[in-house]
Each structure stands twice: as C-alpha cells, then as structure tokens.
Enzyme design. Structure first.
Site, PDB file in Angstrom:
ATOM      1  CE1 TYR A  15      -3.284   3.040   1.052  1.00 38.76           C
ATOM      2  CE2 TYR A  15      -2.734   2.326   3.284  1.00 38.76           C
ATOM      3  CZ  TYR A  15      -3.311   3.244   2.500  1.00 38.76           C
ATOM      4  OH  TYR A  15      -4.254   4.559   2.691  1.00 38.76           O
ATOM      5  N   GLY A  40       1.818  -8.022  -1.026  1.00 38.69           N
ATOM      6  CA  GLY A  40       1.666  -7.055  -2.091  1.00 38.69           C
ATOM      7  C   GLY A  40       0.985  -7.493  -3.214  1.00 38.69           C
ATOM      8  CG  PHE A  74       7.648   0.957   2.122  1.00 40.04           C
ATOM      9  CD1 PHE A  74       6.967   1.798   2.634  1.00 40.04           C
ATOM     10  CD2 PHE A  74       8.321   1.351   0.865  1.00 40.04           C
ATOM     11  CE1 PHE A  74       6.919   3.269   2.540  1.00 40.04           C
ATOM     12  CE2 PHE A  74       8.306   2.847   0.439  1.00 40.04           C
ATOM     13  CZ  PHE A  74       7.671   3.636   1.293  1.00 40.04           C
ATOM     14  CG  ASN A  93       8.358 -10.762   6.694  1.00 40.43           C
ATOM     15  OD1 ASN A  93       8.734 -11.175   6.097  1.00 40.43           O
ATOM     16  ND2 ASN A  93       7.632  -9.598   6.789  1.00 40.43           N
ATOM     17  CE1 TYR A 142       4.295  -3.537  11.757  1.00 37.36           C
ATOM     18  CE2 TYR A 142       2.963  -1.937  13.444  1.00 37.36           C
ATOM     19  CZ  TYR A 142       3.619  -2.374  12.147  1.00 37.36           C
ATOM     20  OH  TYR A 142       3.693  -1.366  11.110  1.00 37.36           O
ATOM     21  CG  ASN A 171      -4.203   5.163  12.857  1.00 37.98           C
ATOM     22  OD1 ASN A 171      -3.393   5.545  14.003  1.00 37.98           O
ATOM     23  ND2 ASN A 171      -4.999   4.168  12.776  1.00 37.98           N
ATOM     24  CG  HIS A 190      -6.165  -0.795   8.337  1.00 39.12           C
ATOM     25  ND1 HIS A 190      -5.421  -1.915   7.827  1.00 39.12           N
ATOM     26  CD2 HIS A 190      -5.195  -0.401   9.391  1.00 39.12           C
ATOM     27  CE1 HIS A 190      -4.279  -2.012   8.117  1.00 39.12           C
ATOM     28  NE2 HIS A 190      -3.912  -0.992   9.129  1.00 39.12           N
ATOM     29  N   GLY A 284      -5.290  -4.422  23.170  1.00 42.06           N
ATOM     30  CA  GLY A 284      -4.406  -3.630  22.685  1.00 42.06           C
ATOM     31  C   GLY A 284      -4.521  -2.455  21.975  1.00 42.06           C
ATOM     32  CG  ASP A 285      -7.568  -0.702  19.653  1.00 40.90           C
ATOM     33  OD1 ASP A 285      -6.848  -0.869  18.884  1.00 40.90           O
ATOM     34  OD2 ASP A 285      -8.876  -0.828  19.024  1.00 40.90           O
TER      35      ASP A 285
HETATM   36  N1  UFG Z   1     -11.999   0.181  14.639  1.00 42.72           N
HETATM   37  C1  UFG Z   1     -13.190  -0.100  15.062  1.00 42.72           C
HETATM   38  N2  UFG Z   1     -13.766  -1.150  14.261  1.00 42.72           N
HETATM   39  C2  UFG Z   1     -13.103  -1.860  13.266  1.00 42.72           C
HETATM   40  C3  UFG Z   1     -11.690  -1.628  12.963  1.00 42.72           C
HETATM   41  C4  UFG Z   1     -11.121  -0.546  13.851  1.00 42.72           C
HETATM   42  O1  UFG Z   1     -13.772   0.322  15.976  1.00 42.72           O
HETATM   43  O2  UFG Z   1     -13.642  -2.719  12.774  1.00 42.72           O
HETATM   44  C5  UFG Z   1     -11.131   1.114  15.369  1.00 42.72           C
HETATM   45  C6  UFG Z   1     -10.186   0.783  16.432  1.00 42.72           C
HETATM   46  O3  UFG Z   1     -10.407   0.339  17.767  1.00 42.72           O
HETATM   47  C7  UFG Z   1      -9.097   2.002  16.461  1.00 42.72           C
HETATM   48  C8  UFG Z   1      -9.505   2.713  15.136  1.00 42.72           C
HETATM   49  O4  UFG Z   1     -10.797   1.961  14.687  1.00 42.72           O
HETATM   50  O5  UFG Z   1      -9.623   2.863  17.385  1.00 42.72           O
HETATM   51  C9  UFG Z   1      -8.473   2.738  14.215  1.00 42.72           C
HETATM   52  O6  UFG Z   1      -8.332   1.122  14.007  1.00 42.72           O
HETATM   53  P1  UFG Z   1      -7.259   0.466  12.754  1.00 42.72           P
HETATM   54  O7  UFG Z   1      -7.399  -0.945  12.920  1.00 42.72           O
HETATM   55  O8  UFG Z   1      -7.644   1.063  11.433  1.00 42.72           O
HETATM   56  O9  UFG Z   1      -5.762   1.159  13.088  1.00 42.72           O
HETATM   57  P2  UFG Z   1      -4.919   1.049  14.466  1.00 42.72           P
HETATM   58  O10 UFG Z   1      -5.095   2.450  15.083  1.00 42.72           O
HETATM   59  O11 UFG Z   1      -5.271  -0.188  15.175  1.00 42.72           O
HETATM   60  O12 UFG Z   1      -3.371   0.676  13.749  1.00 42.72           O
HETATM   61  C10 UFG Z   1      -2.684   1.749  13.476  1.00 42.72           C
HETATM   62  C11 UFG Z   1      -1.719   1.072  12.279  1.00 42.72           C
HETATM   63  C12 UFG Z   1      -0.831   0.050  12.860  1.00 42.72           C
HETATM   64  C13 UFG Z   1      -0.243   0.577  13.976  1.00 42.72           C
HETATM   65  C14 UFG Z   1      -1.245   0.986  15.087  1.00 42.72           C
HETATM   66  C15 UFG Z   1      -0.461   1.589  16.519  1.00 42.72           C
HETATM   67  O13 UFG Z   1      -2.634   0.649  11.287  1.00 42.72           O
HETATM   68  O14 UFG Z   1       0.226  -0.155  11.974  1.00 42.72           O
HETATM   69  O15 UFG Z   1      -2.115   1.862  14.755  1.00 42.72           O
HETATM   70  O16 UFG Z   1      -1.203   1.255  17.621  1.00 42.72           O
HETATM   71  F1  UFG Z   1       0.598  -0.393  14.664  1.00 42.72           F
END
Ligand code: UFG
Length: 325
Positions: A15, A40, A74, A93, A142, A171, A190, A284-285
């Site tokens: 991406y 990819g 990347f 990896n 990660y 993000n 995502h 983990g969020d």
């Molecule tokens: N979310 C939802 N529902 C979903 C998907 C996501 O509510 O189905 C929320 C997540 O809880 C989060 C936000 O949307 O609050 C964004 O989530 P993403 O999965 O899109 O992205 P992240 O913040 O989890 O991940 C990003 C990067 C990672 C990085 C991380 C660091 O994509 O590479 O931030 O915490 F590691």
C-alpha cells in the site's frame, strides 16, 4: 543533464510502498522495486521495475543494489493482531528480513536508508501529542519488531556510517485513485475500508468500545493521507542525499479524530448511513494516538496537504469503488 538518484524500494507492491514509488517516479528518480508478493499486489508495480524476491535472499538483494544511492524499506508484516498470535513470524520477517537487507547494503556499500517505522513503538503513550523522544515501549510484537530495527539502525550508524531516517507512521489511510493505487489488505482490519464494506454490504461494522475517556467514548487516532506519507519519504530522501544525519520522525497531522467522527465523514462522503454495532474494546488499542509532528515540519519542511478527514475519505472511497464495485 544531472543524473537523478537511483532508489531501491522494498515492499513496493504494498500500500504505502506503491504510492511512494509513484511519487518517486513523478520526481524523476530511477526506481527498482523488490517485493516477495506475500502481501503486496503485482498490479501495483510496472513489470519492468519489479523483482520478486525475499529480503532473506541476501545475495539476490545485493545484486540489485549496484549503482543504488538509497534504499526505502517498506517490506514488512504490519497487522498488530496477527503479531500477537504469531510473534515469531514478525521477528523473522520484520527483523530478520531487515538484517539481511542491511547485510546486502553493506556488501554493496549503500549507506542511506529510509525505514518504515510506526507509532506502535510508543505503546500506550504517557504524553499527547507524542514527541519523538517519548519512551519507546511497544505493547505488541509488531511494534517491538520495528523498535528493534530502529535500534539496529542506530548501531549501524555508528559501526558502518549508515545514515537512516525512521518514519514513525500514525494511521495511514486514503488513496491515489487517479493512479489506481490504494489500500487492499487481506484480511482487512483497518477502520476506513471496513466502514466502506459496511456501507456496501449492509453488514454492520463493530465499533470497538465506546467507553474510552474521549468526547464520544471512541478511540482517537491521527489519520494521515498516504500521499502525505509518500511525500515524507521523498523529503527524507532529499535530506539524506544532501548529507543529513540519522534521525526518527513522527508522520502524523497532530490532530486526532474519534472513530465516530470518521464514521460520520464516511456517511457524508458516501451519502449513505453506516450500519454499526458497539462491541467490546479490542485488546491492545490505546485510547489516543496523536503525533507531535513539529520535528518533521521544521527539519524536512514537510506539511500535510491532503490529510483532512473529508479528503482522506473521498480519495479512499473513489479507490474502493474502482476496486470493489
Ligand atoms: N476500529 C473499530 N472497528 C473496526 C476496526 C477499527 O472500531 O472494525 C477502531 C479501532 O479500535 C481503532 C480505530 O478504529 O480505534 C483505528 O483502527 P485501525 O485498525 O484502522 O488502526 P490502528 O489504530 O489499530 O492501527 C494503526 C496502524 C498500525 C499501528 C497502530 C498503532 O495501522 O500499524 O496504529 O497502535 F501499529
């Protein structure tokens, strides 16, 4: 005529890699791409530019490094959830692949590298917005794999004179629909693509928690358009080519959006309502991740151009319709 730099891009079929390759070509750089196509997509790269190989093939990589001025790296796995289930995969990896690349670079005497790092190196931050000198304390394999590579790069600055820029992405989102380039993960985890999927299928998206200490209870993230991310790589390369020293930079806007704000932006752009269900928090969020991006703005003269949430969603939606209709 002045000879333009030759750049080797690893993970250029992914991406952010494919969008950055597009920007490098627009700037007139000569670009060679390596990708093992494990994540990819072949169609993201012109066939004459693409070399399908693994970074672990040190000799094969070294053979492609002749005449290369800098590497933009990347190639890595980037799914946080998967990294919790398969930590060894992420270390072999992301760390192992990078060490092999660095060995190949040492053999070929290539001493400039731009590295894809992540906000995940900060874990659950103590201070917001997060400055680059915040504690490095990843909470998943990660983020840890990226933090380990940053450490190795610091060592090689010392022992090998390797000059590197680590870009810690917040993000990544958005697309370059005119170039037919955008986000396509399998499985998709995502937020923005999943919101589109909910619009397209009528299947509700799960919102992971609405009891966080934020204005509407949903998590806050710093959403950065992939085109602005690509521009940060070009700026980092210019900096290294001009003799700049090793450094790490946050790449984010400095402004956060809640999940519900992103959902509303998707409703405005698509003109449709998004079906959703409130679900449990995702493990983990962190509650909030917002970049302090002053250092990147000041040192590299970078400014986000397309990272308003409306513009991000508009470009991502145009790409989604192109790809998935
Ligand atoms: N979310 C939802 N529902 C979903 C998907 C996501 O509510 O189905 C929320 C997540 O809880 C989060 C936000 O949307 O609050 C964004 O989530 P993403 O999965 O899109 O992205 P992240 O913040 O989890 O991940 C990003 C990067 C990672 C990085 C991380 C660091 O994509 O590479 O931030 O915490 F590691």
């Amino acid at each position: 005529m002045e000879k333009m730099p030759k750049i080797l891009v690893t993970g250029g079929a992914g991406y952010i890699g494919c969008v950055t390759t597009h920007h490098l070509l627009q700037r007139g750089f000569e670009v060679v791409v390596i990708d093992d196509l494990s994540r990819g997509h072949r169609e993201n790269v012109a066939p004459e530019r693409l070399h399908v190989l693994r970074l672990q093939d040190t000799e094969g990589v070294a053979n492609l490094l002749g005449g290369v001025d800098a590497v933009v790296h990347f190639a890595a796995h980037s799914a946080v959830g998967e990294s919790m289930r398969e930590p060894e995969l992420y270390f072999s990896n992301n760390v192992g692949g990078t060490v092999s690349l660095l060995e190949a670079m040492a053999r070929a005497n290539v001493r400039r590298l731009v590295f894809s790092s992540t906000a995940a190196v900060y874990g659950d931050p103590e201070k917001l917005p997060i400055p680059e000198d915040a504690q490095i304390a990843p909470v998943n394999p990660y983020g840890q794999s990226k933090a380990i590579v940053e450490k190795i790069l610091n060592e090689l600055d010392h022992y090998r004179g390797l000059r590197s820029v680590a870009l810690r992405y917040f993000n990544a989102c958005g697309a370059e629909p005119d170039a037919g380039l955008g986000e396509e993960h399998n499985p998709e985890t995502h937020l923005i693509p999943l919101l589109f999927r909910a619009v397209a299928t009528g299947e509700p998206i799960q919102i992971f928690g609405n009891d966080y200490a934020t204005p509407d209870g949903t998590c806050i993230r710093d959403y950065i358009h992939v085109s602005d991310l690509a521009a940060a790589h070009v700026a980092a390369l210019d900096y290294l080519m001009a003799g700049g020293g090793s450094a790490a930079y946050n790449v984010g806007t400095g402004t956060g959006q809640t999940v519900m704000e992103v959902l509303r932006a998707v409703e405005e752009v698509t003109g449709k309502s998004v079906p959703y269900k409130i679900a449990a928090r995702r493990e983990g969020d962190p509650t909030e991740l917002v970049a302090d991006s002053k250092k990147l703005r000041k040192t590299l003269g970078w400014q986000p151009q397309r990272s308003g949430i409306q513009e991000i969603v508009r470009d991502a939606w145009a790409y989604y319709q192109l790809k998935f209709k």
